[in-house]
Write an enzyme that holds these catalytic residues in place. Structure first.
Site, PDB file in Angstrom:
ATOM      1  N   GLY A 182       0.834  -1.194   0.000  1.00 37.46           N
ATOM      2  CA  GLY A 182       0.000   0.000   0.000  1.00 37.46           C
ATOM      3  C   GLY A 182       0.865   1.238   0.000  1.00 37.46           C
ATOM      4  O   GLY A 182       2.021   1.208   0.432  1.00 37.46           O
ATOM      5  N   GLN A 186       2.943   9.991   1.198  1.00 37.58           N
ATOM      6  CA  GLN A 186       4.225   9.302   1.247  1.00 37.58           C
ATOM      7  C   GLN A 186       5.118   9.634   0.058  1.00 37.58           C
ATOM      8  O   GLN A 186       6.321   9.402   0.115  1.00 37.58           O
ATOM      9  CB  GLN A 186       4.024   7.786   1.333  1.00 37.58           C
ATOM     10  CG  GLN A 186       3.395   7.332   2.634  1.00 37.58           C
ATOM     11  CD  GLN A 186       3.213   5.847   2.650  1.00 37.58           C
ATOM     12  OE1 GLN A 186       2.171   5.344   2.234  1.00 37.58           O
ATOM     13  NE2 GLN A 186       4.225   5.130   3.126  1.00 37.58           N
ATOM     14  N   CYS A 197       6.196  -0.026   7.448  1.00 44.71           N
ATOM     15  CA  CYS A 197       5.761   1.067   6.582  1.00 44.71           C
ATOM     16  C   CYS A 197       6.908   1.455   5.666  1.00 44.71           C
ATOM     17  O   CYS A 197       8.061   1.551   6.108  1.00 44.71           O
ATOM     18  CB  CYS A 197       5.336   2.265   7.439  1.00 44.71           C
ATOM     19  SG  CYS A 197       4.739   3.682   6.495  1.00 44.71           S
ATOM     20  N   LEU A 198       6.593   1.704   4.411  1.00 43.13           N
ATOM     21  CA  LEU A 198       7.618   2.120   3.466  1.00 43.13           C
ATOM     22  C   LEU A 198       8.259   3.440   3.872  1.00 43.13           C
ATOM     23  O   LEU A 198       9.412   3.697   3.534  1.00 43.13           O
ATOM     24  CB  LEU A 198       7.021   2.234   2.053  1.00 43.13           C
ATOM     25  CG  LEU A 198       6.548   0.915   1.440  1.00 43.13           C
ATOM     26  CD1 LEU A 198       5.826   1.171   0.123  1.00 43.13           C
ATOM     27  CD2 LEU A 198       7.699  -0.053   1.256  1.00 43.13           C
ATOM     28  N   HIS A 238      -4.379   1.521   7.528  1.00 39.81           N
ATOM     29  CA  HIS A 238      -3.019   2.063   7.573  1.00 39.81           C
ATOM     30  C   HIS A 238      -2.869   3.205   6.574  1.00 39.81           C
ATOM     31  O   HIS A 238      -2.369   4.285   6.917  1.00 39.81           O
ATOM     32  CB  HIS A 238      -2.016   0.939   7.269  1.00 39.81           C
ATOM     33  CG  HIS A 238      -0.589   1.350   7.253  1.00 39.81           C
ATOM     34  ND1 HIS A 238       0.303   0.957   8.213  1.00 39.81           N
ATOM     35  CD2 HIS A 238       0.123   2.109   6.378  1.00 39.81           C
ATOM     36  CE1 HIS A 238       1.505   1.460   7.936  1.00 39.81           C
ATOM     37  NE2 HIS A 238       1.415   2.157   6.816  1.00 39.81           N
ATOM     38  N   GLU A 239      -3.307   2.983   5.335  1.00 34.23           N
ATOM     39  CA  GLU A 239      -3.128   4.008   4.293  1.00 34.23           C
ATOM     40  C   GLU A 239      -4.055   5.199   4.514  1.00 34.23           C
ATOM     41  O   GLU A 239      -3.656   6.350   4.295  1.00 34.23           O
ATOM     42  CB  GLU A 239      -3.329   3.410   2.903  1.00 34.23           C
ATOM     43  CG  GLU A 239      -2.384   2.270   2.554  1.00 34.23           C
ATOM     44  CD  GLU A 239      -0.909   2.561   2.763  1.00 34.23           C
ATOM     45  OE1 GLU A 239      -0.488   3.738   2.728  1.00 34.23           O
ATOM     46  OE2 GLU A 239      -0.153   1.590   2.979  1.00 34.23           O
ATOM     47  N   HIS A 277      -2.569   7.532   6.926  1.00 36.54           N
ATOM     48  CA  HIS A 277      -1.564   8.416   6.314  1.00 36.54           C
ATOM     49  C   HIS A 277      -2.204   9.711   5.795  1.00 36.54           C
ATOM     50  O   HIS A 277      -1.596  10.777   5.863  1.00 36.54           O
ATOM     51  CB  HIS A 277      -0.862   7.724   5.142  1.00 36.54           C
ATOM     52  CG  HIS A 277       0.346   6.935   5.523  1.00 36.54           C
ATOM     53  ND1 HIS A 277       1.468   7.490   6.083  1.00 36.54           N
ATOM     54  CD2 HIS A 277       0.605   5.606   5.390  1.00 36.54           C
ATOM     55  CE1 HIS A 277       2.377   6.552   6.280  1.00 36.54           C
ATOM     56  NE2 HIS A 277       1.862   5.387   5.880  1.00 36.54           N
TER      57      HIS A 277
END
Length: 164
Positions: A46, A51, A88-89, A130-131, A134
């Site tokens: 995701g 991000q 997380c990226l 999660h996304e 963000h």
């Protein structure tokens, strides 16, 4: 399509609230395409627009069942709970356990401007929440109930760990 740079840890943009998308124009379509390519190249499941530095309410997710694109997503229903490991990226050195709903229903626009509803359970429910977090400047570490240290891992990604 282009790969975009994923912002990491201390970037102030990760803490800002994203603006809703008004019109789905070519810039939004390009953003979706670039985000998908960036997510796949980073081996994530995701990616949210903040991000990659775009403060718009846009998310892409693929847990292995095909790409899901969400524009102006909102969670309209939740059920149950799950405690699973997340990464997380944007926070490549952090992993931990997070409590999330076991099932969520999300309403969003697709790239054609049509309203869609998606139901996610397990990993997909985690990815949705999660996304969407963000988009509101919330990182998974804000909700982490237990940090996982390097001593807890042997360097290999286990079956429950996901880079969202």
């Amino acid at each position: 399509m282009a790969t975009r740079t994923i912002l990491e840890g201390d970037s102030p943009r990760l803490r800002k609230i994203s603006r809703p998308v008004g019109a789905i124009n070519q810039r939004i379509i390009d953003l979706l395409d670039d985000m998908a390519q960036t997510m796949y190249e980073a081996r994530g499941v995701g990616l949210a627009a903040p991000q990659v530095g775009a403060l718009r309410r846009v998310v892409v997710i693929d847990i292995g069942d095909g790409l899901v694109e969400l524009i102006n997503p909102e969670i309209i229903e939740t059920e149950g709970s799950q405690r699973e490991e997340e990464g997380c990226l944007s926070l490549p050195d952090d992993n931990g356990y997070v409590m999330r709903p076991a099932k969520v229903v999300v309403r969003a626009l697709d790239r054609n401007g049509d309203v869609q509803e998606y139901t996610g359970e397990g990993l997909l429910a985690r990815a949705f929440t999660h996304e969407i977090d963000h988009l509101d400047g919330v990182l998974f570490t804000d909700k982490m109930v237990e940090r996982i240290t390097n001593d807890d891992h042997d360097g290999e990604q286990d079956e429950h760990e996901t880079e969202l």
